[in-house]
Design a protein around this motif. Structure first.
Motif, PDB file in Angstrom:
ATOM      1  N   CYS A 176     -11.089  78.640  60.215  1.00 17.06           N
ATOM      2  CA  CYS A 176      -9.818  79.283  59.831  1.00 17.06           C
ATOM      3  C   CYS A 176     -10.078  80.610  59.120  1.00 17.06           C
ATOM      4  O   CYS A 176      -9.396  81.612  59.381  1.00 17.06           O
ATOM      5  CB  CYS A 176      -9.006  78.348  58.939  1.00 17.06           C
ATOM      6  SG  CYS A 176      -8.387  76.872  59.765  1.00 17.06           S
ATOM      7  N   THR A 179      -2.322  85.628  53.974  1.00 12.71           N
ATOM      8  CA  THR A 179      -1.672  84.322  54.074  1.00 12.71           C
ATOM      9  C   THR A 179      -2.680  83.185  54.182  1.00 12.71           C
ATOM     10  O   THR A 179      -2.747  82.291  53.330  1.00 12.71           O
ATOM     11  CB  THR A 179      -0.726  84.294  55.288  1.00 12.71           C
ATOM     12  OG1 THR A 179       0.220  85.350  55.175  1.00 12.71           O
ATOM     13  CG2 THR A 179       0.011  82.971  55.361  1.00 12.71           C
ATOM     14  N   SER A 180      -3.487  83.200  55.241  1.00 16.89           N
ATOM     15  CA  SER A 180      -4.387  82.073  55.497  1.00 16.89           C
ATOM     16  C   SER A 180      -5.581  82.050  54.548  1.00 16.89           C
ATOM     17  O   SER A 180      -5.979  80.990  54.068  1.00 16.89           O
ATOM     18  CB  SER A 180      -4.895  82.130  56.945  1.00 16.89           C
ATOM     19  OG  SER A 180      -3.870  81.791  57.849  1.00 16.89           O
ATOM     20  N   VAL A 237      -3.957  80.183  51.080  1.00 11.81           N
ATOM     21  CA  VAL A 237      -4.089  78.768  51.441  1.00 11.81           C
ATOM     22  C   VAL A 237      -5.523  78.248  51.335  1.00 11.81           C
ATOM     23  O   VAL A 237      -5.794  77.296  50.601  1.00 11.81           O
ATOM     24  CB  VAL A 237      -3.532  78.523  52.865  1.00 11.81           C
ATOM     25  CG1 VAL A 237      -3.715  77.053  53.266  1.00 11.81           C
ATOM     26  CG2 VAL A 237      -2.057  78.900  52.931  1.00 11.81           C
ATOM     27  N   VAL A 263      -2.574  88.249  58.021  1.00  8.82           N
ATOM     28  CA  VAL A 263      -3.191  86.940  58.215  1.00  8.82           C
ATOM     29  C   VAL A 263      -4.233  86.678  57.130  1.00  8.82           C
ATOM     30  O   VAL A 263      -4.405  85.549  56.668  1.00  8.82           O
ATOM     31  CB  VAL A 263      -3.823  86.877  59.620  1.00  8.82           C
ATOM     32  CG1 VAL A 263      -4.667  85.633  59.795  1.00  8.82           C
ATOM     33  CG2 VAL A 263      -2.723  86.930  60.671  1.00  8.82           C
ATOM     34  N   LEU A 295      -1.048  80.834  60.561  1.00 13.74           N
ATOM     35  CA  LEU A 295      -1.132  79.730  59.611  1.00 13.74           C
ATOM     36  C   LEU A 295      -0.785  78.407  60.278  1.00 13.74           C
ATOM     37  O   LEU A 295      -1.420  77.377  60.009  1.00 13.74           O
ATOM     38  CB  LEU A 295      -0.209  79.977  58.414  1.00 13.74           C
ATOM     39  CG  LEU A 295      -0.256  78.934  57.294  1.00 13.74           C
ATOM     40  CD1 LEU A 295      -1.676  78.775  56.755  1.00 13.74           C
ATOM     41  CD2 LEU A 295       0.695  79.316  56.158  1.00 13.74           C
ATOM     42  N   TYR A 332      -6.872  72.323  60.820  1.00 10.62           N
ATOM     43  CA  TYR A 332      -7.322  71.731  59.558  1.00 10.62           C
ATOM     44  C   TYR A 332      -6.874  70.276  59.427  1.00 10.62           C
ATOM     45  O   TYR A 332      -7.669  69.395  59.072  1.00 10.62           O
ATOM     46  CB  TYR A 332      -6.791  72.556  58.394  1.00 10.62           C
ATOM     47  CG  TYR A 332      -7.074  71.961  57.038  1.00 10.62           C
ATOM     48  CD1 TYR A 332      -8.359  71.955  56.511  1.00 10.62           C
ATOM     49  CD2 TYR A 332      -6.045  71.395  56.287  1.00 10.62           C
ATOM     50  CE1 TYR A 332      -8.623  71.405  55.267  1.00 10.62           C
ATOM     51  CE2 TYR A 332      -6.297  70.842  55.046  1.00 10.62           C
ATOM     52  CZ  TYR A 332      -7.583  70.845  54.542  1.00 10.62           C
ATOM     53  OH  TYR A 332      -7.838  70.284  53.312  1.00 10.62           O
ATOM     54  N   ASN A 357      -3.831  77.434  62.248  1.00 14.28           N
ATOM     55  CA  ASN A 357      -4.894  77.019  61.332  1.00 14.28           C
ATOM     56  C   ASN A 357      -4.634  75.642  60.742  1.00 14.28           C
ATOM     57  O   ASN A 357      -5.549  74.826  60.589  1.00 14.28           O
ATOM     58  CB  ASN A 357      -5.052  78.043  60.210  1.00 14.28           C
ATOM     59  CG  ASN A 357      -5.755  79.309  60.662  1.00 14.28           C
ATOM     60  OD1 ASN A 357      -6.445  79.317  61.675  1.00 14.28           O
ATOM     61  ND2 ASN A 357      -5.582  80.384  59.911  1.00 14.28           N
ATOM     62  N   LEU A 358      -3.379  75.382  60.391  1.00 11.34           N
ATOM     63  CA  LEU A 358      -3.056  74.085  59.797  1.00 11.34           C
ATOM     64  C   LEU A 358      -3.203  72.950  60.803  1.00 11.34           C
ATOM     65  O   LEU A 358      -3.598  71.842  60.439  1.00 11.34           O
ATOM     66  CB  LEU A 358      -1.632  74.114  59.225  1.00 11.34           C
ATOM     67  CG  LEU A 358      -1.461  74.954  57.952  1.00 11.34           C
ATOM     68  CD1 LEU A 358       0.006  75.030  57.551  1.00 11.34           C
ATOM     69  CD2 LEU A 358      -2.286  74.379  56.807  1.00 11.34           C
ATOM     70  N   ALA A 391      -9.279  84.582  60.788  1.00  9.30           N
ATOM     71  CA  ALA A 391      -8.457  85.611  60.152  1.00  9.30           C
ATOM     72  C   ALA A 391      -9.151  86.965  60.220  1.00  9.30           C
ATOM     73  O   ALA A 391      -8.508  88.004  60.456  1.00  9.30           O
ATOM     74  CB  ALA A 391      -8.159  85.238  58.699  1.00  9.30           C
TER      75      ALA A 391
END
Length: 451
Positions: free
Chosen positions: A205, A36-37, A41, A33, A181, A188, A184-185, A209
């Motif tokens: 976010c 990725t996050s 991102v 995580v 993700l 966001y 989180n998106l 993580a």
């Protein structure tokens, strides 16, 4: 009676091994995580915006009095974290092998990284220097922890199970990355609905993580067990970091076939890492695709990487790990070639490209890890995996350098992306020349039936 006792002991041993393997999978679930996050991102754009808030009228920040363009601060912080990891990993790896106590080192590294990531919640306003310090600590700790995590593979899985176990670990990681993700998106993109600002949503976010990383790390720490150190792992752990790394590579010269595989991996993995980091740049700058399309492509890669890792793990049972990796390098080459011809403004083509990347991404990495584990001399797992992790992160500047130079000379991102084919072609040729069965034997390990 004696036969029944032997069967019972074998059954108990197999059950204990499966329990350890399931615990081992959950460290990938815990830490992916962050990759990725946080790294892929959210952190890069957000830390850059924080640095710009703190910049002088000329666009510079001044950490420790050194003038740095605000737009370069994130990249420099990542580079500094790599240097820190390169210095620390060989020392920790040798100490873990010498003492046989990998689990305390793994726990310390994981919770250091998780704490630093959780602390990113306080990265607001113009606190760019706090963000840089937390990034260096988290990234270096992640590298150290991954080295130790990888080194468990040869201890928890016999040779015939190793490809499948490694593939499942990668699949767990990509599954967790996809799940978090998505959550989180949602936060966001709909932050107004939840009553928080965009900046607060990003900080939540980032911190989530770290909490995920720390929370799920408890599972492998409860299930993995330490083993007595092997005789080969004595006496050199006190050598300082840089000299320790040199000593490790000198020791690897006694196993030239292991070193040959590591060189091949260094080359083709550099191509893989560069494609991952530059694909969004190619999509936005050359193909003219929007942010929502790029985010959707990142999610697609994560989801399909789960299936790709598991599928290639099964293929390795039929064709062997080496042939399956070679096949994946052909697939990478074809994928980049197709990407070169993608028309601008065509999101469907970009999604197909992302799907192809996802299907070969997890499997090529998982099988490379399991194949390398066969080539490591017994008792030197963590030390040798420090060199493997260095080749993963410490030399990933080659691909971006070629990408940048090609763009600077030609002015075309299409030429830049196709230039990366050289890493996969050269990596294929180098790997094809490695007699892996003989390499395994010379490292002092039993060779599986199919490799």
């Amino acid at each position: 009676m004696g036969t029944d006792t032997v069967r019972t002991e074998a059954s108990d041993e197999a059950a204990g091994r499966r329990r350890e393997q399931r615990g081992w999978y959950f460290y990938d679930w815990a830490c992916s995580v962050y990759s990725t996050s946080v790294l892929t991102v959210f952190l890069g754009p957000y830390l850059t915006s924080v640095a710009k808030n703190a910049a002088d009228p000329d666009g510079y920040v001044h950490p420790l009095g050194i003038p740095v363009r605000a737009g370069s601060f994130f990249a420099y912080s990542v580079s500094l974290s790599v240097i820190a990891a390169v210095l620390v990993m060989p020392l920790v790896g040798a100490a873990a092998d010498r003492t046989g106590r990998k689990k305390p080192f793994l726990g310390a590294a994981a919770y250091t990284g998780a704490a630093a990531t959780t602390g990113m919640f306080f990265l607001s306003g113009d606190r760019y220097l706090l963000g840089g310090v937390l990034l260096v600590v988290a990234n270096a700790a992640q590298s150290v922890a991954m080295m130790l995590y990888n080194s468990y593979l040869s201890q928890i899985a016999p040779p015939e199970e190793r490809d499948a176990v490694s593939s499942r670990g990668w699949a767990f990681g990509y599954a967790a990355g996809s799940l978090v993700l998505v959550v989180n998106l949602v936060l966001y993109l709909a932050h107004d609905t939840f009553g928080v600002s965009e900046s607060t949503a990003v900080r939540i976010c980032l911190a989530s993580a770290g909490l995920w990383w720390g929370g799920f790390t408890l599972i492998p720490l409860l299930r993995l067990r330490d083993r007595p150190p092997a005789a080969a792992a004595t006496g050199t752990a006190s050598i300082p970091g840089p000299r320790r790394l040199v000593a490790t590579f000198r020791d690897m010269r006694r196993h030239p076939l292991t070193l040959a595989f590591l060189l091949a991996y260094l080359v083709y993995n550099d191509g893989i890492q560069t494609v991952i980091s530059q694909a969004s740049v190619y999509g936005s700058e050359e193909l003219g695709l929007g942010q929502s399309t790029l985010i959707g492509a990142i999610l697609l890669v994560q989801v399909l990487a789960v299936a790709g890792a598991l599928t290639m793990g099964r293929l390795s049972r039929i064709y062997g790990a080496k042939r399956t990796i070679l096949g994946s390098l052909v697939a990478w080459t074809l994928t980049l070639t197709a990407g070169y011809f993608l028309p601008s403004g065509a999101p469907v083509g970009f999604f197909l490209l992302a799907a192809a990347i996802g299907l070969v991404l997890g499997g090529s990495q998982a099988l490379s890890r399991s194949l390398y584990s066969h080539l490591v001399p017994p008792g030197k797992e963590a030390e040798y995996f420090s060199a493997y992790e260095v080749s993963d992160r410490g030399t990933s500047w080659l691909g971006p350098l070629l990408f940048g130079i090609t763009y600077q000379v030609t002015g075309s991102y299409r030429d830049a992306i196709i230039s990366l084919v050289v890493f996969f072609v050269l990596g294929f040729l180098l790997l094809a020349r490695v007699p892996v069965r003989r390499a395994i034997t010379e490292a002092g390990n039993p060779a599986p039936e199919r490799i």
